[in-house]
Design a protein around this motif. Structure first.
Motif, PDB file in Angstrom:
ATOM      1  N   UNK A 160       0.797  -1.223   0.000  1.00 50.23           N
ATOM      2  CA  UNK A 160       0.000   0.000   0.000  1.00 50.23           C
ATOM      3  C   UNK A 160       0.833   1.278   0.000  1.00 50.23           C
ATOM      4  N   UNK A 161       2.111   1.189   0.397  1.00 47.95           N
ATOM      5  CA  UNK A 161       2.958   2.379   0.415  1.00 47.95           C
ATOM      6  C   UNK A 161       3.709   2.584  -0.899  1.00 47.95           C
ATOM      7  N   UNK A 162       3.495   1.690  -1.858  1.00 45.93           N
ATOM      8  CA  UNK A 162       4.217   1.797  -3.119  1.00 45.93           C
ATOM      9  C   UNK A 162       5.683   1.445  -2.951  1.00 45.93           C
ATOM     10  N   UNK A 163       6.534   2.038  -3.772  1.00 48.75           N
ATOM     11  CA  UNK A 163       7.971   1.807  -3.669  1.00 48.75           C
ATOM     12  C   UNK A 163       8.497   2.360  -2.348  1.00 48.75           C
ATOM     13  N   UNK A 164       9.398   1.611  -1.716  1.00 47.78           N
ATOM     14  CA  UNK A 164       9.949   1.985  -0.417  1.00 47.78           C
ATOM     15  C   UNK A 164      11.416   2.392  -0.578  1.00 47.78           C
ATOM     16  N   UNK A 209       5.356  -7.267   7.164  1.00 50.29           N
ATOM     17  CA  UNK A 209       4.775  -5.931   7.265  1.00 50.29           C
ATOM     18  C   UNK A 209       5.866  -4.853   7.233  1.00 50.29           C
ATOM     19  N   UNK A 210       5.550  -3.748   6.592  1.00 44.82           N
ATOM     20  CA  UNK A 210       6.342  -2.521   6.664  1.00 44.82           C
ATOM     21  C   UNK A 210       5.505  -1.523   7.455  1.00 44.82           C
ATOM     22  N   UNK A 211       6.098  -0.927   8.478  1.00 41.96           N
ATOM     23  CA  UNK A 211       5.370   0.013   9.328  1.00 41.96           C
ATOM     24  C   UNK A 211       5.855   1.441   9.080  1.00 41.96           C
ATOM     25  N   UNK A 212       4.946   2.371   9.160  1.00 43.76           N
ATOM     26  CA  UNK A 212       5.339   3.778   9.139  1.00 43.76           C
ATOM     27  C   UNK A 212       5.799   4.187  10.533  1.00 43.76           C
ATOM     28  N   UNK A 247      26.179   9.125  27.457  1.00 52.38           N
ATOM     29  CA  UNK A 247      24.886   8.605  27.012  1.00 52.38           C
ATOM     30  C   UNK A 247      24.707   8.927  25.539  1.00 52.38           C
ATOM     31  N   UNK A 248      24.097   8.003  24.828  1.00 51.77           N
ATOM     32  CA  UNK A 248      23.693   8.231  23.438  1.00 51.77           C
ATOM     33  C   UNK A 248      22.272   7.704  23.305  1.00 51.77           C
ATOM     34  N   UNK A 249      21.374   8.563  22.849  1.00 51.42           N
ATOM     35  CA  UNK A 249      19.968   8.156  22.792  1.00 51.42           C
ATOM     36  C   UNK A 249      19.341   8.611  21.488  1.00 51.42           C
ATOM     37  N   UNK A 250      18.804   7.642  20.741  1.00 53.29           N
ATOM     38  CA  UNK A 250      17.968   7.944  19.590  1.00 53.29           C
ATOM     39  C   UNK A 250      16.853   6.922  19.543  1.00 53.29           C
ATOM     40  N   UNK A 251      15.635   7.412  19.388  1.00 56.19           N
ATOM     41  CA  UNK A 251      14.463   6.545  19.422  1.00 56.19           C
ATOM     42  C   UNK A 251      13.418   7.089  18.461  1.00 56.19           C
ATOM     43  N   UNK A 252      12.774   6.203  17.728  1.00 58.03           N
ATOM     44  CA  UNK A 252      11.629   6.573  16.915  1.00 58.03           C
ATOM     45  C   UNK A 252      10.461   5.666  17.274  1.00 58.03           C
ATOM     46  N   UNK A 253       9.309   6.289  17.436  1.00 62.06           N
ATOM     47  CA  UNK A 253       8.100   5.507  17.709  1.00 62.06           C
ATOM     48  C   UNK A 253       7.539   4.964  16.405  1.00 62.06           C
ATOM     49  N   UNK A 254       6.921   3.797  16.494  1.00 62.59           N
ATOM     50  CA  UNK A 254       6.391   3.104  15.320  1.00 62.59           C
ATOM     51  C   UNK A 254       4.878   3.183  15.351  1.00 62.59           C
ATOM     52  N   UNK A 255       4.285   3.573  14.235  1.00 56.60           N
ATOM     53  CA  UNK A 255       2.838   3.714  14.175  1.00 56.60           C
ATOM     54  C   UNK A 255       2.175   2.350  13.950  1.00 56.60           C
ATOM     55  N   UNK A 291       0.162   1.979  11.458  1.00 60.08           N
ATOM     56  CA  UNK A 291      -0.118   1.943  10.020  1.00 60.08           C
ATOM     57  C   UNK A 291       0.908   1.057   9.322  1.00 60.08           C
ATOM     58  N   UNK A 292       0.440   0.033   8.638  1.00 61.95           N
ATOM     59  CA  UNK A 292       1.360  -0.919   8.016  1.00 61.95           C
ATOM     60  C   UNK A 292       0.812  -1.402   6.681  1.00 61.95           C
TER      61      UNK A 292
END
Length: 352
Positions: A53-57, A90-93, A261-269, A271-272
């Protein structure tokens, strides 16, 4: 007019035919049911195609390798064959960061929560820096006020309390302090797995950190945080087995301290979309052809003993959470291969 005998005879006949008809109906139902089962065994109905549904990734933006080594790969799984993967994943946004007019003020409050009380200095774009004039180790905080990607640095390797491991906590206390630190920064989100916090004992040697040979030689405790599984699959990070959410805890004069400290985080929706993925054999061919991100490998001849599927979380912003094939082998070999079929990956528009 029917006699009693005639009525009885007629009733018996009706019951007889009713039993025959019901039995016939049951037999027909069972024949069709068994036939359907046999058909599905011999020639099962294929599932609907992946939604795509997301087309080309955009292709996964793996880190650039500092050194390209030459390897020889041999399959050496327990079964002697490739594992069977599903035909799709699944691919998630991911959830994008949002602009906030109060972002700087909120960032200042977060900095104060971990004892950075000086005014911030803007470095570039949304990144600001704080210094701690009360620290003997030149402690500094760099923070993106929108994504909350941050780093804490200090010259801790010159601190005699760190070197002597004075007041160094045990691993459980280190985990607790790590949780409290992230909570103070308001980045301890629900998708971080509190049951999967990993500690590593380290020693300082010639200005570098190395695995500690024993508890007695431990000078630093590294604490890694990981996100929960997604769609029952683990999340992997660029510096396996480390995470993008890491703290270093050391001793101090009066109590232990977080020295880096090193911190990087992304939340996952939620929508997949489903996409076709490579087989384990195809991923292995990608590995042999150099189309893989090789994290570690201590020898030239690699026996690939484990091939599995997971998800990749970068240390930079990414629009999609995408599946990868993880290949592990002897001598600590680990490599990632993009799992999506190549025809659905846009190599000319990789993520920024």
């Amino acid at each position: 007019m029917l006699t009693l005998n005639q009525a009885t005879s007629m009733t018996k006949g009706l019951i007889k035919w009713a039993v025959i008809l019901v039995s016939f109906g049951i037999a027909v139902f069972l024949i069709f049911r068994i036939g359907g089962i046999i058909k599905n065994i011999i020639s099962p109905t294929p599932p609907p195609p992946p939604t795509v549904a997301f087309g080309m990734i955009p292709e996964i933006k793996f880190p650039i390798l500092a050194e390209i080594k030459s390897y020889s790969f041999t399959l050496d799984t327990l079964s002697g064959d490739f594992p069977q993967f599903p035909d799709r994943a699944k691919v998630f946004k991911t959830i994008p960061e949002s602009a906030d007019l109060l972002a700087l003020q909120k960032a200042i409050e977060r900095a104060r929560s971990i004892d950075f009380n000086s005014p911030p200095i803007r470095i570039v774009n949304n990144e600001y820096q704080w210094s701690d004039p009360t620290s003997e180790n030149a402690r500094k905080l760099k923070l993106d006020i929108f994504s909350y990607k941050f780093s804490v640095t200090s010259s801790y390797m010159n601190d005699p309390n760190v070197i002597s491991a004075n007041n160094l906590p045990d691993p459980e206390k280190a985990k607790s302090d790590g949780r409290n630190f992230l909570s103070s920064m308001s980045v301890l989100t629900d998708d971080i797995d509190m049951d999967n916090i990993i500690t590593t004992d380290l020693s300082i040697s010639n200005g570098s950190l190395i695995p500690a040979s024993s508890i007695a030689n431990t000078q630093i405790i590294k604490v890694d945080f990981f996100q929960k599984k997604i769609d029952e699959l683990p999340i992997y990070y660029p510096s396996y087995p480390e995470s993008t959410m890491m703290l270093l805890i050391a001793g101090g004069q009066n109590r232990h301290q977080i020295v880096q400290a090193n911190f990087f985080h992304q939340s996952i929706s939620d929508e997949s979309a489903t996409y076709p993925i490579k087989t384990a054999s195809e991923a292995f061919e990608d590995l042999k052809n150099g189309n893989a991100y090789i994290i570690s490998g201590e020898s030239k001849d690699i026996l690939v003993r484990d091939i599995s599927i997971g998800y990749y979380m970068s240390d930079e912003k990414q629009e999609y959470m995408m599946p990868i094939v993880v290949l592990k082998g002897n001598n600590n070999f680990v490599a990632y291969v993009s799992a999506l079929k190549n025809e659905w990956v846009n190599t000319s528009d990789s993520q920024n």
